[in-house]
Write a protein that holds these residues in place. Structure first.
Motif, PDB file in Angstrom:
ATOM      1  N   ARG A 237       0.870  -1.183   0.000  1.00  0.00           N
ATOM      2  CA  ARG A 237       0.000   0.000   0.000  1.00  0.00           C
ATOM      3  C   ARG A 237       0.903   1.228   0.000  1.00  0.00           C
ATOM      4  O   ARG A 237       1.633   1.467   0.954  1.00  0.00           O
ATOM      5  N   VAL A 239       1.575   5.174  -0.307  1.00  0.00           N
ATOM      6  CA  VAL A 239       1.024   6.520  -0.111  1.00  0.00           C
ATOM      7  C   VAL A 239       2.054   7.547  -0.552  1.00  0.00           C
ATOM      8  O   VAL A 239       3.207   7.520  -0.101  1.00  0.00           O
ATOM      9  N   ASN A 434      -1.908   0.282  -6.875  1.00  0.00           N
ATOM     10  CA  ASN A 434      -1.899   0.304  -5.403  1.00  0.00           C
ATOM     11  C   ASN A 434      -1.290   1.595  -4.854  1.00  0.00           C
ATOM     12  O   ASN A 434      -0.728   1.598  -3.765  1.00  0.00           O
ATOM     13  N   LEU A 436      -1.884   5.552  -3.667  1.00  0.00           N
ATOM     14  CA  LEU A 436      -2.812   6.620  -3.281  1.00  0.00           C
ATOM     15  C   LEU A 436      -2.009   7.901  -3.098  1.00  0.00           C
ATOM     16  O   LEU A 436      -1.122   7.972  -2.243  1.00  0.00           O
ATOM     17  N   ARG A 463      -4.668   6.752  -7.539  1.00  0.00           N
ATOM     18  CA  ARG A 463      -5.807   7.637  -7.315  1.00  0.00           C
ATOM     19  C   ARG A 463      -5.275   8.859  -6.577  1.00  0.00           C
ATOM     20  O   ARG A 463      -4.323   8.755  -5.802  1.00  0.00           O
ATOM     21  N   PHE A 490      -7.114   3.553   3.473  1.00  0.00           N
ATOM     22  CA  PHE A 490      -6.319   2.823   2.483  1.00  0.00           C
ATOM     23  C   PHE A 490      -5.262   1.967   3.164  1.00  0.00           C
ATOM     24  O   PHE A 490      -5.070   0.796   2.808  1.00  0.00           O
ATOM     25  N   ARG A 496      -9.245   2.308  -2.011  1.00  0.00           N
ATOM     26  CA  ARG A 496      -9.065   3.691  -2.419  1.00  0.00           C
ATOM     27  C   ARG A 496     -10.375   4.216  -3.000  1.00  0.00           C
ATOM     28  O   ARG A 496     -11.264   3.436  -3.357  1.00  0.00           O
TER      29      ARG A 496
END
Length: 503
Positions: A237, A239, A434, A436, A463, A490, A496
């Protein structure tokens, strides 16, 4: 991303010019070229961390990595890493790596500082891991042996003379590049974002993780994007908080130029705050009065600087004021100090005490930042002063708050040859979906226009959550509850928004 100084989300970030202060300020030994004795990559021994004010659960270790990843059996350097293990082992799902900004920033104390800002559910789900990147702090460090005067931000950031001239900037840039070539050694020449990504993968292996989750801020988003392109199936994940344009033809040249847009985007928030009735540091009756007031003061200080003991340089001139504005737009919490400085300078009264970083820390962060920025780009523009002066003149007219600095000559124009690889191109088909991204709408350092380029480069792999806030750093910092909730969800669920969204 930046040249010096902002700390966002509990671990050091930078905005894009050259350095940021490392979280741990250490006296730096002479630059080393490699660890004396190679050690197995997985030989990590966790111990108590040096320093004060840390969470007692934070552990530290060092990890040996190749100086040159193309020669894995060759000389080694060390990376300093840290962690705080999950607070609920039964809920643990993996490791969250804090990728610091800069270039030249550190997240070595991030598990203690940033960890406190994370939701309890996130601290339960992850071991929180930080590190000093190659060349930084407690990792094998580098420095360029610069003089105190050359460590001034207005020299490192290359602010033009009041008339737009760059003669002094050119001499300074050449001197900085020569010093780094003389004192930097093999480690300095090895610093690049590609090598940071390779180092991160060695950290993953040493931790025994099949995949990593990460939270990268500012320059850390670019390092994270490069890792996600080079090692896509090692990401869990991902970020990315406050992203710049990943254009492989420009890289940091583009980030620097985007200061023009970012400062203009963020300044209206300061102007509105500075005109609020009841504000004890109010500067004007209306927001529209603040901009001409600031520009007039900067022009006056160009002509007649004010002594400022303890600062570097020890005067408040127009460019020092402009640099202070740029730094202050990183967070609304810095607005009062900027307003008090403007008030004191305007009235000719005693200036507030200067907050000047130690030379030892600056030596390290300037060296790492400069090496990353210069080594990442295939070629910087030549040293023709007429071309720079034309760009500066256009910039000063359109973006007067930054006075041409973002497009000025830098030490990279004189950077000595070093082993370089082509910058990584971020692509939509380079890995799993994957990522964000979270981004403040009015960011002085990594403006939304650059983040949209990163979003486009990732395509359906990412996203974007755009937050209606000012400042650099969004998640658990200058953002809002809506944005924070999106990132936390998330990290906990992997879910997401179905499409890009705004908060």
């Amino acid at each position: 991303m930046r040249i010096l100084g902002s700390r966002t989300s509990g671990f050091t970030t930078a905005a894009l010019s050259l350095p940021v202060l490392a979280t741990t300020l250490l006296a730096l030994p002479a630059p080393a070229t490699a660890a004396a004795t190679p050690r197995p990559d997985t030989a990590v021994r966790w111990e108590n961390c040096p320093g004060t004010g840390l969470d007692p659960r934070q552990e530290c270790a060092t990890l040996a990595v190749p100086l040159d990843h193309a020669e894995p059996g060759g000389p080694r350097i060390t990376l300093a890493i840290s962690r705080i293990r999950t607070e609920n082992p039964e809920a643990r799902r993996g490791t969250l790596l804090l990728i610091p900004g800069g270039p030249g920033g550190s997240s070595i104390n991030g598990p203690s500082t940033t960890g406190k800002k994370l939701a309890q559910s996130v601290r339960d789900a992850y071991d929180i891991v930080g590190f000093d990147p190659r060349g930084v702090g407690r990792s094998t460090p580098v420095g360029c042996g610069l003089s105190h005067d050359d460590l001034a931000l207005v020299k490192i950031r290359s602010w033009p003379a009041p008339d737009g001239g760059i003669e002094e900037n050119t001499a300074t840039a050449r001197r900085l590049a020569d010093a780094c070539a003389t004192h930097g050694g093999d480690v300095l020449r090895s610093i690049s974002t590609r090598n940071e990504a390779r180092d991160i993968d060695r950290v993953r292996q040493a931790l025994g993780e099949r995949k990593l989750s990460a939270w990268g801020v500012s320059y850390g988003t670019y390092a994270g994007a490069v890792y996600a392109q080079m090692f896509p199936h090692r990401t869990d994940r991902w970020v990315m908080d406050s992203s710049g344009d990943p254009d492989p033809k420009r890289v940091a040249r583009g980030w620097l130029a985007n200061y023009q847009t970012g400062v203009e985007d963020a300044f209206p928030d300061f102007a509105a705050w500075a005109a609020e009735p009841g504000n004890p540091d109010r500067l004007a009756a209306t927001p529209g009065e603040v901009r001409p007031m600031f520009l007039a003061l900067a022009a006056r200080l160009d002509r007649t600087p004010i002594p400022w003991p303890g600062a570097n340089p020890e005067e408040l001139n127009g460019n020092v004021l402009r640099q202070t504005l740029l730094d202050s737009l990183y967070s609304k919490g810095r607005f009062p100090a900027l307003a008090r400085l403007i008030t004191a300078a305007g009235a000719g009264s005693q200036l507030p005490a200067a907050n000047t970083p130690p030379d030892e820390a600056m030596q390290n962060t300037v060296a790492v930042s400069g090496a990353t920025i210069c080594n990442d780009v295939d070629a910087w523009p030549d040293t023709n002063p007429a071309a720079y002066e034309r760009d500066i003149a256009k910039s000063r007219k359109r973006y007067p708050l930054t006075a041409g600095m973002p497009v000025n000559i830098s030490l990279c124009a004189f950077w000595h040859d070093s082993p370089r690889e082509r910058p990584v191109r971020i692509t939509p088909d380079g890995g799993p979906s994957n990522v964000l991204m979270i981004q403040n709408r009015r960011d002085p350092s990594t403006p939304l226009v650059g983040a949209l380029k990163m979003r486009a480069a990732f395509g359906d792999r990412a996203r974007l959550v755009t937050v209606d806030s000012v400042g650099h750093g969004a998640y658990r910092a200058n953002g809002n509850a809506c944005g924070d909730e999106a990132v936390t969800d998330f990290l906990l669920t992997g879910e997401r928004p179905a499409r890009d969204t705004s908060c």
